[in-house]
Design an enzyme around this catalytic site. Structure first.
Site, PDB file in Angstrom:
ATOM      1  CD  GLU A 108       8.916 -13.712  12.221  1.00 27.65           C
ATOM      2  OE1 GLU A 108       8.524 -13.548  13.385  1.00 27.65           O
ATOM      3  OE2 GLU A 108       8.908 -14.808  11.648  1.00 27.65           O
ATOM      4  CE  LYS A 123      13.263 -11.115  21.086  1.00 27.80           C
ATOM      5  NZ  LYS A 123      12.725 -10.467  22.278  1.00 27.80           N
ATOM      6  CG  ASP A 167      10.478  -4.516  24.367  1.00 29.88           C
ATOM      7  OD1 ASP A 167      10.336  -5.597  24.977  1.00 29.88           O
ATOM      8  OD2 ASP A 167      11.099  -3.553  24.835  1.00 29.88           O
ATOM      9  CE1 TYR A 172       5.993 -15.188  18.630  1.00 30.68           C
ATOM     10  CE2 TYR A 172       5.578 -12.830  18.807  1.00 30.68           C
ATOM     11  CZ  TYR A 172       5.811 -14.055  19.401  1.00 30.68           C
ATOM     12  OH  TYR A 172       5.851 -14.137  20.758  1.00 30.68           O
ATOM     13  CE  LYS A 217      16.949  -8.103  22.949  1.00 33.58           C
ATOM     14  NZ  LYS A 217      17.107  -9.021  24.070  1.00 33.58           N
ATOM     15  CB  CYS A 271      44.293   6.136  51.359  1.00 31.43           C
ATOM     16  SG  CYS A 271      44.852   5.553  49.750  1.00 31.43           S
ATOM     17  CB  CYS A 292      48.976   4.393  51.165  1.00 25.11           C
ATOM     18  SG  CYS A 292      48.177   5.979  51.419  1.00 25.11           S
ATOM     19  CB  CYS A 321      45.197   9.449  49.266  1.00 23.52           C
ATOM     20  SG  CYS A 321      46.649   8.779  50.081  1.00 23.52           S
ATOM     21  CB  CYS A 364      49.134   7.084  47.917  1.00 21.64           C
ATOM     22  SG  CYS A 364      47.784   5.942  47.741  1.00 21.64           S
TER      23      CYS A 364
END
Ligand code: IVH
Length: 672
Positions: free
Chosen positions: A116, A118, A120, A230, A318, A412, A415, A430, A435
């Site tokens: 069936e 579904k 919504d 349903y 779904k 940063c 670092c 940075c 780094c």
């Protein structure tokens, strides 16, 4: 004055006819009279009822609207709870469902399923006593809903009296279905509301729910609602054999059933039909969010039973949403290879377009400000181009006041250097050239083959993971999920799973590998091997003094100091703890005798043909042998490849045994 019998008869006839034409129109979708003819019947009935008000009954088709507004909805309990459904998203999950069903029923025969769409919308229960619509309620929490009878009465496709022409009506019928609003009607309603300066509904589902929960039935009546039935709750006076039987009998009684229902034998046909529904979905004039698969046979359903909130005999397959709603729990920073520091939204996991999303780049501070995204916000997320997750906008109407605006940190996160922003640019960077590469190198070293040996996690992927904000420290490696990988370029289902498996496998490691992986200064593969062999446990090594370390043959003062210092740093101890918490286990060191090359030392010179030098070294170490970089009196074997260097001469001088690659391989094989 008594009502003349011929009038009573005419009224009865008119009502029957109108009910029949409602059925033709709403249920069968094939009217046999024109709208004008229908209106004429209604008009005649209305006039007669006005003239003879004592003839009016609650189930008369004229009596849909008319109940006065209520102050509050009464609570209605559902004798048979209105359950929900388990969700599934993939054919695999659906096949697993089918396997479970077969196993529980003890059969390997193909199962018959009803399929069936579904809907919504929102679930309601309609109670008919001897065919008359008596009570209608919302699902609520499944056990208690709200009495919305007067609102449901205004929905033209809900019969006020069941039809008995095909099938006698039962003493009691609790019919269940989904009330919804058609997409067109929804758009028209929203346009109308905009004109009136009213807020628009977000989607047809909300519009339907809002309309059904109006205190004044007149308002509900003005909203174009519809229903598909349903299922059933309690029934007295009728027995159903199957879900298919239920659907068809409801239809015979004049209740609207979705024409796209289907009955199949075998789960593969169900999976096929889901594809078909997904295809036609955009062309339907109502929203569906999947397909419900139900075991058809009622006796089977009863044997399968239900869990706390959902039946074992049904599942919702779904469709993948391209866009979903979730909440931002935090905004963190990721550092990219150019030093760009990017804010990344960390969200409650949500499914979008087939994967679970937990993070999305927010690009920069300006973008966050423009979209007005705050920590704690409910947001709409989507997968742009079906790959990169994106935060579309916050749902400001859901704000509680506890949301926190994001403030761009000045340092940063990796670092600690102060960040810089060029004029006219939106991005903070940075400025420390070490780094990102340092972090990337540290992590790449940790996962490399001689270290934790995570296959499929090369330097490029490490960089991708850092840039996407998925990892920022070594232990983050063990929180990587498949869905994180699927959001990166170059990853597909299989490669993502392979990497996840490799990460999982790498958790079982050896002490030398682990020590080498930590990246302690001066601790290479060989040194890691030496100290592991000496201490045999991480605990002992962690507590060793510099003197103890220095006493180990092959460990000089510089190396000893470096190791001691490393384990003296709380940050490093915390790192080790976190790695253990992530599930890393270190295998106990194998006993000495078990290792065939134990006590033997090797030096390699020249290029090997069949393997890399690093692999050869690893073989020696894994068999308990030692690899030296220079030839000395204590060297046992010198392995000579192509174009050997001065080491070969030295070996000859010292009379050390010289072997070729082939011979070395033989030794290695014997060892295995
Ligand atoms: S059967 C025990 N069939 O989905 C079976 N539900 O997650 C329970 N829904 O609350 C429901 N279309 O609002 C069923 N054909 C359908 C449905 C359907 C939509 C909704 C319904 C229910 C929810 C369950």
């Amino acid at each position: 004055m008594a009502v003349p019998p011929e009038i009573i008869e005419r009224i009865r006839k008119l009502r029957d006819e109108i009910n029949y034409h409602n059925y033709r129109y709403y249920v069968l979708d094939s009217p046999v009279i024109s709208d004008e003819e229908y209106d004429a019947l209604m008009q005649e009935l209305k006039e007669l009822e006005e003239k003879y008000p004592e003839t009016v009954t609650p189930d008369s088709p004229t009596e849909r609207v008319g109940a006065p507004p209520s102050k509050k909805f009464r609570t209605v309990s559902h004798e048979v709870p209105m359950l929900s459904l388990d969700d599934a998203f993939s054919p695999e999950e659906i096949r697993e469902f089918d396997e479970r069903v077969k196993k529980l029923l003890g059969t390997d025969k193909e199962i018959e399923y009803t399929l069936e769409p579904k809907m919504d919308g929102l679930a309601v229960e309609l109670v008919y006593e001897r065919g008359l619509f008596m009570l209608g309620s919302t699902r609520g929490d499944g056990y208690n809903g709200e009495d919305v009878t007067n609102n449901l009465r205004t929905i033209p496709s809900i019969p006020l009296r069941l039809l008995s022409m095909h099938q006698p009506v039962p003493e009691l019928l609790e019919a269940r279905g989904e009330v919804y609003m058609e997409k067109n009607a929804f758009h028209r309603l929203n346009q109308e509301r905009k004109k009136q300066g009213l807020p628009a509904f977000a989607n047809p589902r909300n519009a339907a729910a809002g309309s059904l929960r109006q205190l004044d039935p007149k308002v509900t009546a003005s909203r174009p609602l519809n229903i598909f039935c349903y299922g059933i709750g309690r029934v007295k006076g009728h027995n159903f054999k199957s879900q298919w039987d239920i659907l068809h009998t409801l239809k015979k009684w004049g209740l609207r059933v979705n024409p796209l229902i289907k009955k199949v034998r075998g789960i593969e046909k169900a999976i096929k039909y889901h594809e078909r529904l997904a295809d036609i979905r955009p062309r339907l004039d109502y929203e569906i969010d999947g397909m419900v698969i139900k075991v058809n046979d009622i006796e089977f359903q009863e044997r399968l039973g239900t869990k706390a909130r959902s039946p074992r005999w049904a599942i919702a397959y779904k469709f993948e949403a391209a866009q979903s709603i979730t909440r931002i729990v935090n905004i963190i920073l990721s550092v990219g290879r150019t030093g760009a520091v990017t804010p990344v939204a960390i969200m409650e996991p949500v499914r979008v377009g087939g994967v679970t999303i937990r993070r999305a780049t927010l690009h920069n501070e300006d973008e966050i400000r423009k979209k007005d995204i705050r920590i704690g916000d409910w947001v709409i997320v989507r997968r742009a181009g079906d790959v990169i997750p994106e935060v579309v906008r916050p749902l400001k109407e859901r704000r509680t006041g506890r949301e926190k605006p994001f403030v761009m940190p000045r340092y940063c996160p990796v670092c600690g250097s102060p960040l810089v922003k060029k004029q006219g640019e939106a991005i903070y960077r940075c400025p420390n050239p070490d780094c990102f590469p340092r972090l990337a190198k540290k992590i790449a070293h940790f996962v490399s083959k001689p270290a934790m040996d995570i296959e499929g996690l090369g330097p490029k992927v490490v960089e991708q993971l850092i840039t996407a904000g998925i990892i920022r420290e070594v232990p983050d490696l063990y929180n990587i999920r498949k869905d994180d990988l699927l959001s990166l370029e170059g990853f597909a289902e299989k490669s993502a799973q392979n990497l996840i498996d490799a990460i999982e496998r790498s958790k079982r490691t050896t002490l030398p590998r682990f020590l080498f992986a930590l990246g302690i200064r001066h601790v290479g593969e060989v040194t890691a091997q030496v100290i592991a062999k000496h201490f045999r446990s991480l605990d002992k090594l962690m507590n060793a003094s510099v003197a103890e370390l220095e006493a180990i043959p092959g460990i000089g003062p510089e190396v000893a100091a470096s190791i001691h210092e490393w384990f003296g740093d709380k940050k490093n101890i915390r790192l080790i703890q976190r790695l253990f918490e992530a599930g890393i286990t270190i295998e106990p060191m194998e006993s000495e005798k078990a290792l065939p090359l134990e006590g033997k030392s090797f030096v390699f010179t020249g290029g090997l043909k069949g393997m890399k030098r690093s692999d050869a070294k690893r073989i020696v170490m894994s068999l308990g042998g030692e690899v030296q970089s220079t030839v000395g009196r204590n060297t046992d074997f010198v392995v000579v490849g192509e174009n050997p260097g001065s080491k070969l001469r030295k070996a000859r001088e010292l009379g050390i045994r010289i072997i070729g690659e082939k011979e070395f391989m033989e030794m290695a094989k014997e060892g295995h």
